[in-house]
Design an enzyme around this catalytic site. Structure first.
Site, PDB file in Angstrom:
ATOM      1  N   THR A 247      -2.986   5.814  -4.293  1.00  0.00           N
ATOM      2  CA  THR A 247      -1.864   6.554  -3.700  1.00  0.00           C
ATOM      3  C   THR A 247      -0.557   6.298  -4.441  1.00  0.00           C
ATOM      4  O   THR A 247       0.223   7.227  -4.671  1.00  0.00           O
ATOM      5  CB  THR A 247      -1.700   6.170  -2.223  1.00  0.00           C
ATOM      6  OG1 THR A 247      -1.599   4.743  -2.105  1.00  0.00           O
ATOM      7  CG2 THR A 247      -2.893   6.637  -1.406  1.00  0.00           C
ATOM      8  N   THR A 248      -0.321   5.049  -4.814  1.00  0.00           N
ATOM      9  CA  THR A 248       0.902   4.731  -5.555  1.00  0.00           C
ATOM     10  C   THR A 248       0.889   5.398  -6.918  1.00  0.00           C
ATOM     11  O   THR A 248       1.896   5.965  -7.369  1.00  0.00           O
ATOM     12  CB  THR A 248       1.056   3.213  -5.709  1.00  0.00           C
ATOM     13  OG1 THR A 248       1.063   2.605  -4.414  1.00  0.00           O
ATOM     14  CG2 THR A 248       2.344   2.864  -6.423  1.00  0.00           C
TER      15      THR A 248
ATOM     16  N   ASP B  45      -9.290   0.418   1.929  1.00  0.00           N
ATOM     17  CA  ASP B  45      -9.223   1.080   0.618  1.00  0.00           C
ATOM     18  C   ASP B  45     -10.425   0.718  -0.240  1.00  0.00           C
ATOM     19  O   ASP B  45     -11.003   1.576  -0.925  1.00  0.00           O
ATOM     20  CB  ASP B  45      -7.934   0.681  -0.106  1.00  0.00           C
ATOM     21  CG  ASP B  45      -6.700   1.326   0.500  1.00  0.00           C
ATOM     22  OD1 ASP B  45      -6.862   2.215   1.350  1.00  0.00           O
ATOM     23  OD2 ASP B  45      -5.582   0.937   0.129  1.00  0.00           O
TER      24      ASP B  45
ATOM     25  N   ASP C 217       0.847  -1.190   0.000  1.00  0.00           N
ATOM     26  CA  ASP C 217       0.000   0.000   0.000  1.00  0.00           C
ATOM     27  C   ASP C 217       0.885   1.242   0.000  1.00  0.00           C
ATOM     28  O   ASP C 217       1.666   1.465   0.930  1.00  0.00           O
ATOM     29  CB  ASP C 217      -0.902  -0.014   1.239  1.00  0.00           C
ATOM     30  CG  ASP C 217      -1.822   1.194   1.285  1.00  0.00           C
ATOM     31  OD1 ASP C 217      -2.757   1.247   0.483  1.00  0.00           O
ATOM     32  OD2 ASP C 217      -1.582   2.087   2.124  1.00  0.00           O
TER      33      ASP C 217
END
Length: 514
Positions: free
Chosen positions: A89-90, A381, A56
């Site tokens: 997010t990545t 998520d 994550d």
């Protein structure tokens, strides 16, 4: 003449820009290999020996001890992405890092930083329009939301459960707290418990608290329960003044003990006579009160924390009561069932049904602490992206297809932009290409060949992504495989990455005080 302290350090001009860009790129590169269904995990070990294993992006960047201020801006991109839409997010961090890399190449070509910023802003506007055009004309129903959840969790640690199995639990949870006014996301919680396999993960229509009855003979389960929440100490009152009492005879001692016993029995009788079945109190309960109430089949829990009290009150409709004189059925909450179960060395209490059913808990199980932690992140998520998709009603193709479409649109419109700003717009498109290139690289395919094939398929078919099906990786329409993402995840990633990259690119002077 000294303006700055002698201990201050100053980096100016191209050196400052290079230092900041290098730091931002390094942070983005640290999470790049975690992207996609074949992404790898990172093991993070802190100074105390605590270990976190995850892929994550937000967790990785949060756990890393990053001090460089420019690199911290990339971390803030991931944090913003996580807070706003819960996933991507990545993607956001990787795009931001590559926007900085492209900006560095332009600076080397003597393109002014202001020109780069203007070009990036224009390209971001075009990219957002491209995302709007990618929105699928479909009804965002239960099945589609399950696809959104599954896409979010694919590649993340889900233990022995498949993302499809876990996605059904996630969507059912969101459905349970949704109505015409929207999604009550705060009414969905995730509770983790080590022990058993991840396949034991379940959806509880109610809440779970880490509490056990105050007396071993109290019932372990109560049906159709009336519930009271007390801010009352069910023990002998003590004065605030430090005083001593002299007892001269056995009669005085017996009288004192009788008074104490009478006080405690009065507490217990007041509770038993009120008709309440279950009591949660924020203070202590004397053993004698507990014993008496156990004989009356009243289930009691003591020392309940403020967060648990708030959850219980919200879930059951109970009001907090400050004195036993105010015990009134109107202040009681209700649940269809309250039960206490033992898991290893832990006793957990489940409050289910009735008004409690307005809240739901995803009860996550796993064989180790690392497994349940990663499951908790994946489920969290997925819950967020399902909420986002349900609220907006907009989804776009996943598997890199949207990024291919965005880059293609930005390049096509760059031709109509005059001056050096066109270079920055084209550079923005190249930075967006990093997502499909990374997806390809993480599956073992050649990233350049894959990018060429994806562009060709996009031109001929209109929609093309990298489909990972067991050992085979193909280029096809991701929608046909149920690979979709909320449109807001893509929008937020583009906007936050562009803002961070332009802010860093404009910095040409760094002054650090020792």
């Amino acid at each position: 003449m000294f303006i700055l302290s002698e201990d201050s350090q100053r980096t100016e001009g191209r050196d400052a820009q290079s230092s900041n860009i290098m730091a931002g790129k390094a942070v983005a590169e640290s999470v790049r290999t975690t992207l996609g269904p074949r992404g790898m995990d990172k093991m993070l070990v802190d100074s105390g020996g605590e270990v976190v294993i995850t892929n994550d992006g937000a967790t990785i960047l949060e756990e890393m001890d990053i001090e460089h201020p420019a690199a911290q801006m990339i971390v803030e991109v991931a944090e913003t992405q996580e807070a706003e839409v819960g996933d991507g997010t990545t993607t956001a961090a990787v795009i931001a890092g590559n926007l900085l890399g492209e900006a560095e190449d332009l600076l080397d070509q003597d393109v002014h930083a202001t020109t780069i910023v203007e070009g990036y802003h224009e390209a971001a506007r075009i990219a957002l329009e491209a995302i709007d055009d990618q929105v699928l004309d479909v009804e965002v129903d239960h099945d589609l939301l399950a696809e959104v959840a599954e896409s979010s969790m694919t590649g993340k640690g889900t233990g022995g459960l498949t993302p499809a199995e876990l996605a059904e639990t996630v969507v059912t949870a969101i459905d349970h707290v949704s109505d015409d006014d929207g999604v009550r996301r705060d009414d969905v919680s995730v509770y983790t418990q080590v022990g058993a396999s991840s396949s034991a993960t379940d959806l509880v229509e109610g809440i779970v608290v880490d509490e056990e009855p105050v007396h071993e003979t109290m019932p372990s389960s109560v049906e159709d329960a009336d519930i009271a929440i007390l801010d009352v100490a069910l023990e002998v009152r003590t004065g605030e003044v430090d005083a001593e009492y002299a007892i001269d005879s056995i009669d005085q001692l017996n009288a004192a003990l009788d008074a104490e016993e009478s006080e405690l029995r009065g507490y217990a009788e007041a509770i038993a006579d009120s008709g309440v079945d279950v009591v949660f109190t924020t203070d202590d309960v004397d053993d004698r009160v507990a014993s008496y109430l156990a004989g009356e089949d009243v289930l009691v829990y003591e020392d309940i924390g403020s967060s648990d009290v708030k959850s219980i009150a919200s879930a059951t409709g109970a009001r907090r009561i400050g004195t036993l004189d105010d015990l009134d059925a109107e202040d009681f909450g209700h649940a269809e069932r309250i039960r206490t179960e033992r898991f290893g060395d832990d006793d957990l209490t489940f409050i289910e049904g009735g008004q409690a059913a307005e809240a739901v808990t995803v009860f996550v199980r796993g064989g180790t602490e690392h497994v349940v932690d990663e499951l908790e992140r994946a489920v969290g998520d997925a819950l967020d992206v399902v909420e986002t998709a349900r609220e907006s009603g907009e989804v776009v193709p996943g598997a890199g297809a949207s990024e291919i479409a965005i880059a293609d649109r930005v390049r096509s419109e760059a031709a109509g932009i005059e001056g050096r700003k066109q270079l920055a717009v084209n550079a923005f498109a190249d930075a967006i290409d990093v997502i499909p290139r990374t997806l390809a690289s993480n599956t073992g395919r050649d990233p350049i060949d894959s990018l060429v094939d994806l562009r060709a398929a996009h031109e001929s078919e209109g929609r093309a992504g990298l489909i990972t099906d067991r050992e085979e990786v193909t280029i096809d329409d991701p929608v046909e495989y149920g690979i979709v993402d909320p449109a807001d995840v893509k929008r937020e990633a583009v906007e936050s990455a562009a803002e961070a990259a332009t802010m860093i690119a404009r910095i040409d002077d760094v002054i650090a005080a020792e």
